[in-house]
Design a protein around this motif. Structure first.
Motif, PDB file in Angstrom:
ATOM      1  N   PHE A 146      24.345  20.168 -10.947  1.00 38.33           N
ATOM      2  CA  PHE A 146      23.085  20.331 -10.229  1.00 38.33           C
ATOM      3  C   PHE A 146      22.702  19.009  -9.590  1.00 38.33           C
ATOM      4  O   PHE A 146      22.374  18.038 -10.270  1.00 38.33           O
ATOM      5  CB  PHE A 146      21.984  20.789 -11.186  1.00 38.33           C
ATOM      6  N   GLY A 147      22.749  18.965  -8.259  1.00 36.56           N
ATOM      7  CA  GLY A 147      22.311  17.784  -7.519  1.00 36.56           C
ATOM      8  C   GLY A 147      20.812  17.856  -7.283  1.00 36.56           C
ATOM      9  O   GLY A 147      20.360  18.186  -6.183  1.00 36.56           O
ATOM     10  N   PHE A 150      22.152  27.506  -3.877  1.00 33.70           N
ATOM     11  CA  PHE A 150      21.469  28.187  -4.987  1.00 33.70           C
ATOM     12  C   PHE A 150      21.453  29.700  -4.760  1.00 33.70           C
ATOM     13  O   PHE A 150      21.680  30.475  -5.692  1.00 33.70           O
ATOM     14  CB  PHE A 150      20.053  27.651  -5.133  1.00 33.70           C
ATOM     15  N   ALA A 151      21.186  30.119  -3.535  1.00 38.62           N
ATOM     16  CA  ALA A 151      21.128  31.551  -3.234  1.00 38.62           C
ATOM     17  C   ALA A 151      22.471  32.230  -3.444  1.00 38.62           C
ATOM     18  O   ALA A 151      22.521  33.436  -3.724  1.00 38.62           O
ATOM     19  CB  ALA A 151      20.660  31.756  -1.794  1.00 38.62           C
ATOM     20  N   ASN A 152      23.551  31.474  -3.335  1.00 39.48           N
ATOM     21  CA  ASN A 152      24.895  32.045  -3.470  1.00 39.48           C
ATOM     22  C   ASN A 152      25.544  31.710  -4.812  1.00 39.48           C
ATOM     23  O   ASN A 152      26.774  31.724  -4.940  1.00 39.48           O
ATOM     24  CB  ASN A 152      25.787  31.542  -2.330  1.00 39.48           C
ATOM     25  N   LEU A 153      24.722  31.448  -5.823  1.00 42.01           N
ATOM     26  CA  LEU A 153      25.248  31.055  -7.129  1.00 42.01           C
ATOM     27  C   LEU A 153      26.282  32.044  -7.669  1.00 42.01           C
ATOM     28  O   LEU A 153      27.337  31.649  -8.173  1.00 42.01           O
ATOM     29  CB  LEU A 153      24.102  30.929  -8.141  1.00 42.01           C
ATOM     30  N   SER A 154      25.971  33.341  -7.595  1.00 45.61           N
ATOM     31  CA  SER A 154      26.863  34.322  -8.206  1.00 45.61           C
ATOM     32  C   SER A 154      28.232  34.333  -7.549  1.00 45.61           C
ATOM     33  O   SER A 154      29.258  34.484  -8.230  1.00 45.61           O
ATOM     34  CB  SER A 154      26.240  35.723  -8.151  1.00 45.61           C
ATOM     35  N   ALA A 212      28.011  22.475  -2.103  1.00 48.23           N
ATOM     36  CA  ALA A 212      28.711  23.764  -2.116  1.00 48.23           C
ATOM     37  C   ALA A 212      27.708  24.863  -1.792  1.00 48.23           C
ATOM     38  O   ALA A 212      26.707  25.024  -2.490  1.00 48.23           O
ATOM     39  CB  ALA A 212      29.342  24.004  -3.483  1.00 48.23           C
ATOM     40  N   GLU A 213      27.959  25.606  -0.726  1.00 43.57           N
ATOM     41  CA  GLU A 213      26.984  26.598  -0.263  1.00 43.57           C
ATOM     42  C   GLU A 213      27.559  28.006  -0.150  1.00 43.57           C
ATOM     43  O   GLU A 213      26.820  28.978  -0.240  1.00 43.57           O
ATOM     44  CB  GLU A 213      26.414  26.173   1.093  1.00 43.57           C
ATOM     45  N   ARG A 214      28.846  28.119   0.057  1.00 45.89           N
ATOM     46  CA  ARG A 214      29.459  29.429   0.264  1.00 45.89           C
ATOM     47  C   ARG A 214      30.755  29.496  -0.532  1.00 45.89           C
ATOM     48  O   ARG A 214      31.389  28.481  -0.797  1.00 45.89           O
ATOM     49  CB  ARG A 214      29.764  29.672   1.745  1.00 45.89           C
ATOM     50  N   VAL A 215      31.172  30.691  -0.851  1.00 42.08           N
ATOM     51  CA  VAL A 215      32.435  30.832  -1.562  1.00 42.08           C
ATOM     52  C   VAL A 215      33.586  30.304  -0.712  1.00 42.08           C
ATOM     53  O   VAL A 215      34.581  29.794  -1.242  1.00 42.08           O
ATOM     54  CB  VAL A 215      32.660  32.298  -1.969  1.00 42.08           C
ATOM     55  N   ALA A 216      33.444  30.357   0.617  1.00 35.29           N
ATOM     56  CA  ALA A 216      34.478  29.812   1.498  1.00 35.29           C
ATOM     57  C   ALA A 216      34.616  28.303   1.321  1.00 35.29           C
ATOM     58  O   ALA A 216      35.711  27.746   1.469  1.00 35.29           O
ATOM     59  CB  ALA A 216      34.170  30.142   2.957  1.00 35.29           C
ATOM     60  N   ASP A 217      33.511  27.622   1.009  1.00 35.26           N
ATOM     61  CA  ASP A 217      33.577  26.181   0.762  1.00 35.26           C
ATOM     62  C   ASP A 217      34.469  25.897  -0.434  1.00 35.26           C
ATOM     63  O   ASP A 217      35.282  24.967  -0.431  1.00 35.26           O
ATOM     64  CB  ASP A 217      32.184  25.613   0.485  1.00 35.26           C
ATOM     65  N   LEU A 230      28.821  21.208  -6.623  1.00 39.47           N
ATOM     66  CA  LEU A 230      27.483  20.627  -6.726  1.00 39.47           C
ATOM     67  C   LEU A 230      26.501  21.538  -6.006  1.00 39.47           C
ATOM     68  O   LEU A 230      26.626  21.771  -4.798  1.00 39.47           O
ATOM     69  CB  LEU A 230      27.460  19.237  -6.083  1.00 39.47           C
ATOM     70  N   ILE A 231      25.530  22.055  -6.747  1.00 38.83           N
ATOM     71  CA  ILE A 231      24.486  22.886  -6.146  1.00 38.83           C
ATOM     72  C   ILE A 231      23.369  21.950  -5.719  1.00 38.83           C
ATOM     73  O   ILE A 231      22.640  21.387  -6.538  1.00 38.83           O
ATOM     74  CB  ILE A 231      23.981  23.937  -7.149  1.00 38.83           C
ATOM     75  N   GLU A 232      23.243  21.772  -4.399  1.00 38.92           N
ATOM     76  CA  GLU A 232      22.319  20.764  -3.868  1.00 38.92           C
ATOM     77  C   GLU A 232      21.394  21.293  -2.781  1.00 38.92           C
ATOM     78  O   GLU A 232      20.571  20.541  -2.261  1.00 38.92           O
ATOM     79  CB  GLU A 232      23.120  19.585  -3.295  1.00 38.92           C
TER      80      GLU A 232
END
Length: 286
Positions: free
Chosen positions: A152-153, A135-139, A110-115, A128-130
């Motif tokens: 957390f992957g 990570f940069a888009n956590l918020s 998962a990288e973007r809110v669009a995902d 899954l933050i992998e």
């Protein structure tokens, strides 16, 4: 009626789950065994555990199981790790996740809110933050609708970042995932897998480390890891005994200052004791 209307309602057990057991999607004979293994939740994996040529067969196997009596009423919450958004399999995986019996969707990389928004289902989401981008888009990810807990992957994250080592090297990133979860009002995140399945020691040590950092659970790749993980995320006998002493002393003091084991008991300490007692009560119920 939209397919989303058929999705399973949120399962309250997932908020408190400590152990999440992966089972390969193309091994349907293991599904029921995984559900009866003692895991708090089971993740049927359509992604990494399944070869590209077997993706369709894995979806069919899962669909057949969900139509069975066991699949319609599993012993524990069942989540599905779908293939990533740009895999070419995501759409077919998502259709399957609209079926009853699926308690949540695990979104890899998962990288973007669009995902997250692409998972157009009413089921709870577990990103899954992998990757560095995730990570940069956590918020943004934690603020997306239906996100219940972050996973957390760690292994894929190390690979993406070129990091060698799993403890001090990932301390900052783990702590930030815990912080982002707390700020967003999510349940405590779930730490990554331990690949050593030979004995309990390494798994329990990793799980206790994650617990100290504020994680609430851990991903497992083998049923033999479950007891170690479940022990690590529940209070020990010594902690329960301490909590009971604190609560008894506080009750006896009737609001006056009091000390236990030579240390003053203030409000944060009392709240910690109450939390430990509550977790111990949950443990006894299981």
């Amino acid at each position: 009626m939209s397919t989303a209307a058929h999705a399973a309602p949120p399962d309250a057990r997932l908020a408190l789950a400590h152990s999440f057991l992966f089972v390969p999607g193309d091994r349907p004979e293991r599904y029921a065994k995984a559900c009866a293994s003692g895991a708090d939740a089971v993740i049927i994996d359509l992604e990494d555990a399944v070869a590209p040529a077997d993706k369709g067969a894995a979806r069919d196997a899962l669909a057949n199981w969900l139509d069975s009596a066991e699949g319609r009423a599993p012993h524990v919450p069942v989540l599905v790790r779908v293939n990533c958004v740009h895999s070419g399999c995501f759409g077919d995986d998502l259709i399957l996740c609209h079926r009853p019996g699926i308690a949540g969707i695990v979104l890899p990389k998962a990288e973007r809110v669009a995902d997250v928004a692409s998972a157009s289902s009413s089921a709870p989401l577990f990103p899954l933050i992998e990757t560095a981008l995730g990570f940069a888009n956590l918020s943004q990810i934690t603020a997306a609708p239906r996100v219940q807990r972050l996973l957390f992957g760690a292994l894929d994250f190390q690979l993406d970042m070129g990091i060698h080592g799993d403890r001090d090297e990932l301390l900052f990133f783990r702590s930030q995932i815990v912080l982002a979860s707390r700020l967003a009002g999510l349940h405590a995140p779930v730490d990554g897998v331990t690949l050593d399945i030979g004995e309990d020691g390494p798994t329990e040590d990793d799980a206790r480390y994650a617990h100290r950092l504020g994680f609430g659970g851990k991903l497992c790749v083998h049923p033999g890891q479950l007891d170690a993980v479940n022990r690590a995320f529940l209070p020990s006998a010594d902690e329960v005994a301490w909590a009971r002493r604190v609560l008894a002393a506080a009750e006896g003091a009737r609001g006056a200052a009091v000390a236990v084991d030579g240390k003053m008991i203030d409000k944060p300490v009392l709240l910690l004791a109450q939390r430990i007692a509550s977790e111990a009560a949950r443990k006894s119920m299981h």
